[in-house]
Design a protein around this motif. Structure first.
Motif, PDB file in Angstrom:
ATOM      1  N   ARG A  23       0.844  -1.201   0.000  1.00  9.67           N
ATOM      2  CA  ARG A  23       0.000   0.000   0.000  1.00  9.67           C
ATOM      3  C   ARG A  23       0.877   1.248   0.000  1.00  9.67           C
ATOM      4  O   ARG A  23       1.785   1.383   0.805  1.00  9.67           O
ATOM      5  N   ASP A  24       0.569   2.169  -0.902  1.00  7.52           N
ATOM      6  CA  ASP A  24       1.366   3.387  -1.062  1.00  7.52           C
ATOM      7  C   ASP A  24       0.637   4.577  -0.451  1.00  7.52           C
ATOM      8  O   ASP A  24      -0.068   5.311  -1.134  1.00  7.52           O
ATOM      9  N   ILE A  25       0.794   4.729   0.871  1.00  8.14           N
ATOM     10  CA  ILE A  25       0.189   5.844   1.602  1.00  8.14           C
ATOM     11  C   ILE A  25       1.307   6.570   2.331  1.00  8.14           C
ATOM     12  O   ILE A  25       2.098   5.952   3.048  1.00  8.14           O
ATOM     13  N   THR A  26       1.380   7.872   2.163  1.00  6.36           N
ATOM     14  CA  THR A  26       2.450   8.632   2.795  1.00  6.36           C
ATOM     15  C   THR A  26       2.044   9.111   4.183  1.00  6.36           C
ATOM     16  O   THR A  26       0.872   9.106   4.549  1.00  6.36           O
ATOM     17  N   HIS A  29      -0.738  11.747   4.565  1.00  9.97           N
ATOM     18  CA  HIS A  29      -2.124  11.341   4.332  1.00  9.97           C
ATOM     19  C   HIS A  29      -2.975  11.476   5.603  1.00  9.97           C
ATOM     20  O   HIS A  29      -4.179  11.657   5.525  1.00  9.97           O
ATOM     21  N   ARG A  86       0.785   2.979   6.165  1.00 13.79           N
ATOM     22  CA  ARG A  86       0.098   1.982   5.329  1.00 13.79           C
ATOM     23  C   ARG A  86      -0.758   1.019   6.150  1.00 13.79           C
ATOM     24  O   ARG A  86      -1.591   0.317   5.607  1.00 13.79           O
ATOM     25  N   CYS A  96     -11.770   9.163   3.071  1.00 13.97           N
ATOM     26  CA  CYS A  96     -11.082   9.486   1.823  1.00 13.97           C
ATOM     27  C   CYS A  96     -11.144   8.336   0.821  1.00 13.97           C
ATOM     28  O   CYS A  96     -11.246   7.174   1.208  1.00 13.97           O
ATOM     29  N   PRO A  97     -11.056   8.652  -0.457  1.00 14.59           N
ATOM     30  CA  PRO A  97     -11.115   7.625  -1.493  1.00 14.59           C
ATOM     31  C   PRO A  97     -10.013   6.571  -1.357  1.00 14.59           C
ATOM     32  O   PRO A  97     -10.274   5.391  -1.557  1.00 14.59           O
ATOM     33  N   ASP A  98      -8.784   6.985  -1.015  1.00 10.51           N
ATOM     34  CA  ASP A  98      -7.691   6.020  -0.890  1.00 10.51           C
ATOM     35  C   ASP A  98      -7.996   4.971   0.168  1.00 10.51           C
ATOM     36  O   ASP A  98      -7.781   3.775  -0.036  1.00 10.51           O
ATOM     37  N   CYS A  99      -8.501   5.407   1.314  1.00 11.42           N
ATOM     38  CA  CYS A  99      -8.823   4.472   2.400  1.00 11.42           C
ATOM     39  C   CYS A  99     -10.026   3.604   2.040  1.00 11.42           C
ATOM     40  O   CYS A  99     -10.058   2.417   2.378  1.00 11.42           O
ATOM     41  N   ILE A 101     -10.943   2.655  -0.994  1.00 15.46           N
ATOM     42  CA  ILE A 101     -10.490   1.667  -1.984  1.00 15.46           C
ATOM     43  C   ILE A 101      -9.767   0.517  -1.282  1.00 15.46           C
ATOM     44  O   ILE A 101     -10.012  -0.657  -1.558  1.00 15.46           O
ATOM     45  N   TYR A 102      -8.884   0.859  -0.357  1.00 19.01           N
ATOM     46  CA  TYR A 102      -8.153  -0.162   0.407  1.00 19.01           C
ATOM     47  C   TYR A 102      -9.122  -1.013   1.233  1.00 19.01           C
ATOM     48  O   TYR A 102      -9.031  -2.249   1.243  1.00 19.01           O
TER      49      TYR A 102
END
Length: 144
Positions: A23-26, A29, A86, A96-99, A101-102
């Motif tokens: 997972r590519d989360i900085t 984030h 991550r 958020c969309p990133d979370c 989706i994960y």
């Protein structure tokens, strides 16, 4: 998605986690004060994990990267841990969309695998080091 009653002991299960290690989360984030969950398994057809509040930036020694100091309001054996971004999923003010989706990908990976079981299943992906560092099994390095 919230953890079930602590009266129930989890049933250990080995299930691969193909998503978290890549997972590519900085670090940027997340922000101090946000509520997050560290997904750990399944119970009753839903994902479950430890709900925590982000407190402050903190170096994550097992990965040698910026992490976050987290507070577990339920206490337990360790009220504060440091985790890599991550491992975290937003629960607070911004879904958020990133979370999301994960989260959906983790549901797709785990829920079908354990659909026939109702007990609390801990997939065994995380451990806590002597320094209070939450570490995913994929991030454990010798001597750390």
């Amino acid at each position: 998605m919230l953890p079930p009653s602590w009266e129930h002991q989890p049933t250990p299960a080995t299930a691969p986690d193909p998503l978290t290690p890549t997972r590519d989360i900085t670090h940027a984030h997340f922000q101090a004060g946000e509520t997050v969950i560290v997904l750990k398994g399944v119970v009753g057809g839903e994902l479950w994990g430890d709900v925590m509040r982000i407190v402050a930036p903190s170096w994550h020694t097992p990965t040698d990267e910026d992490g976050w100091r987290l507070r577990d309001a339920t206490g337990g054996t360790q009220s504060y841990v440091t985790a890599h971004p991550r491992y975290l999923v937003h629960l607070s003010r911004r879904r958020c969309p990133d979370c999301l989706i994960y989260l959906r990908a983790m549901e797709g990976t785990l829920l079908a695998r354990f659909a026939d079981r109702d007990e609390l299943i801990d997939c065994g992906w995380y451990t806590t080091t002597a320094l209070g560092q939450l570490v995913h099994t994929a991030d454990i390095r010798g001597g750390r």
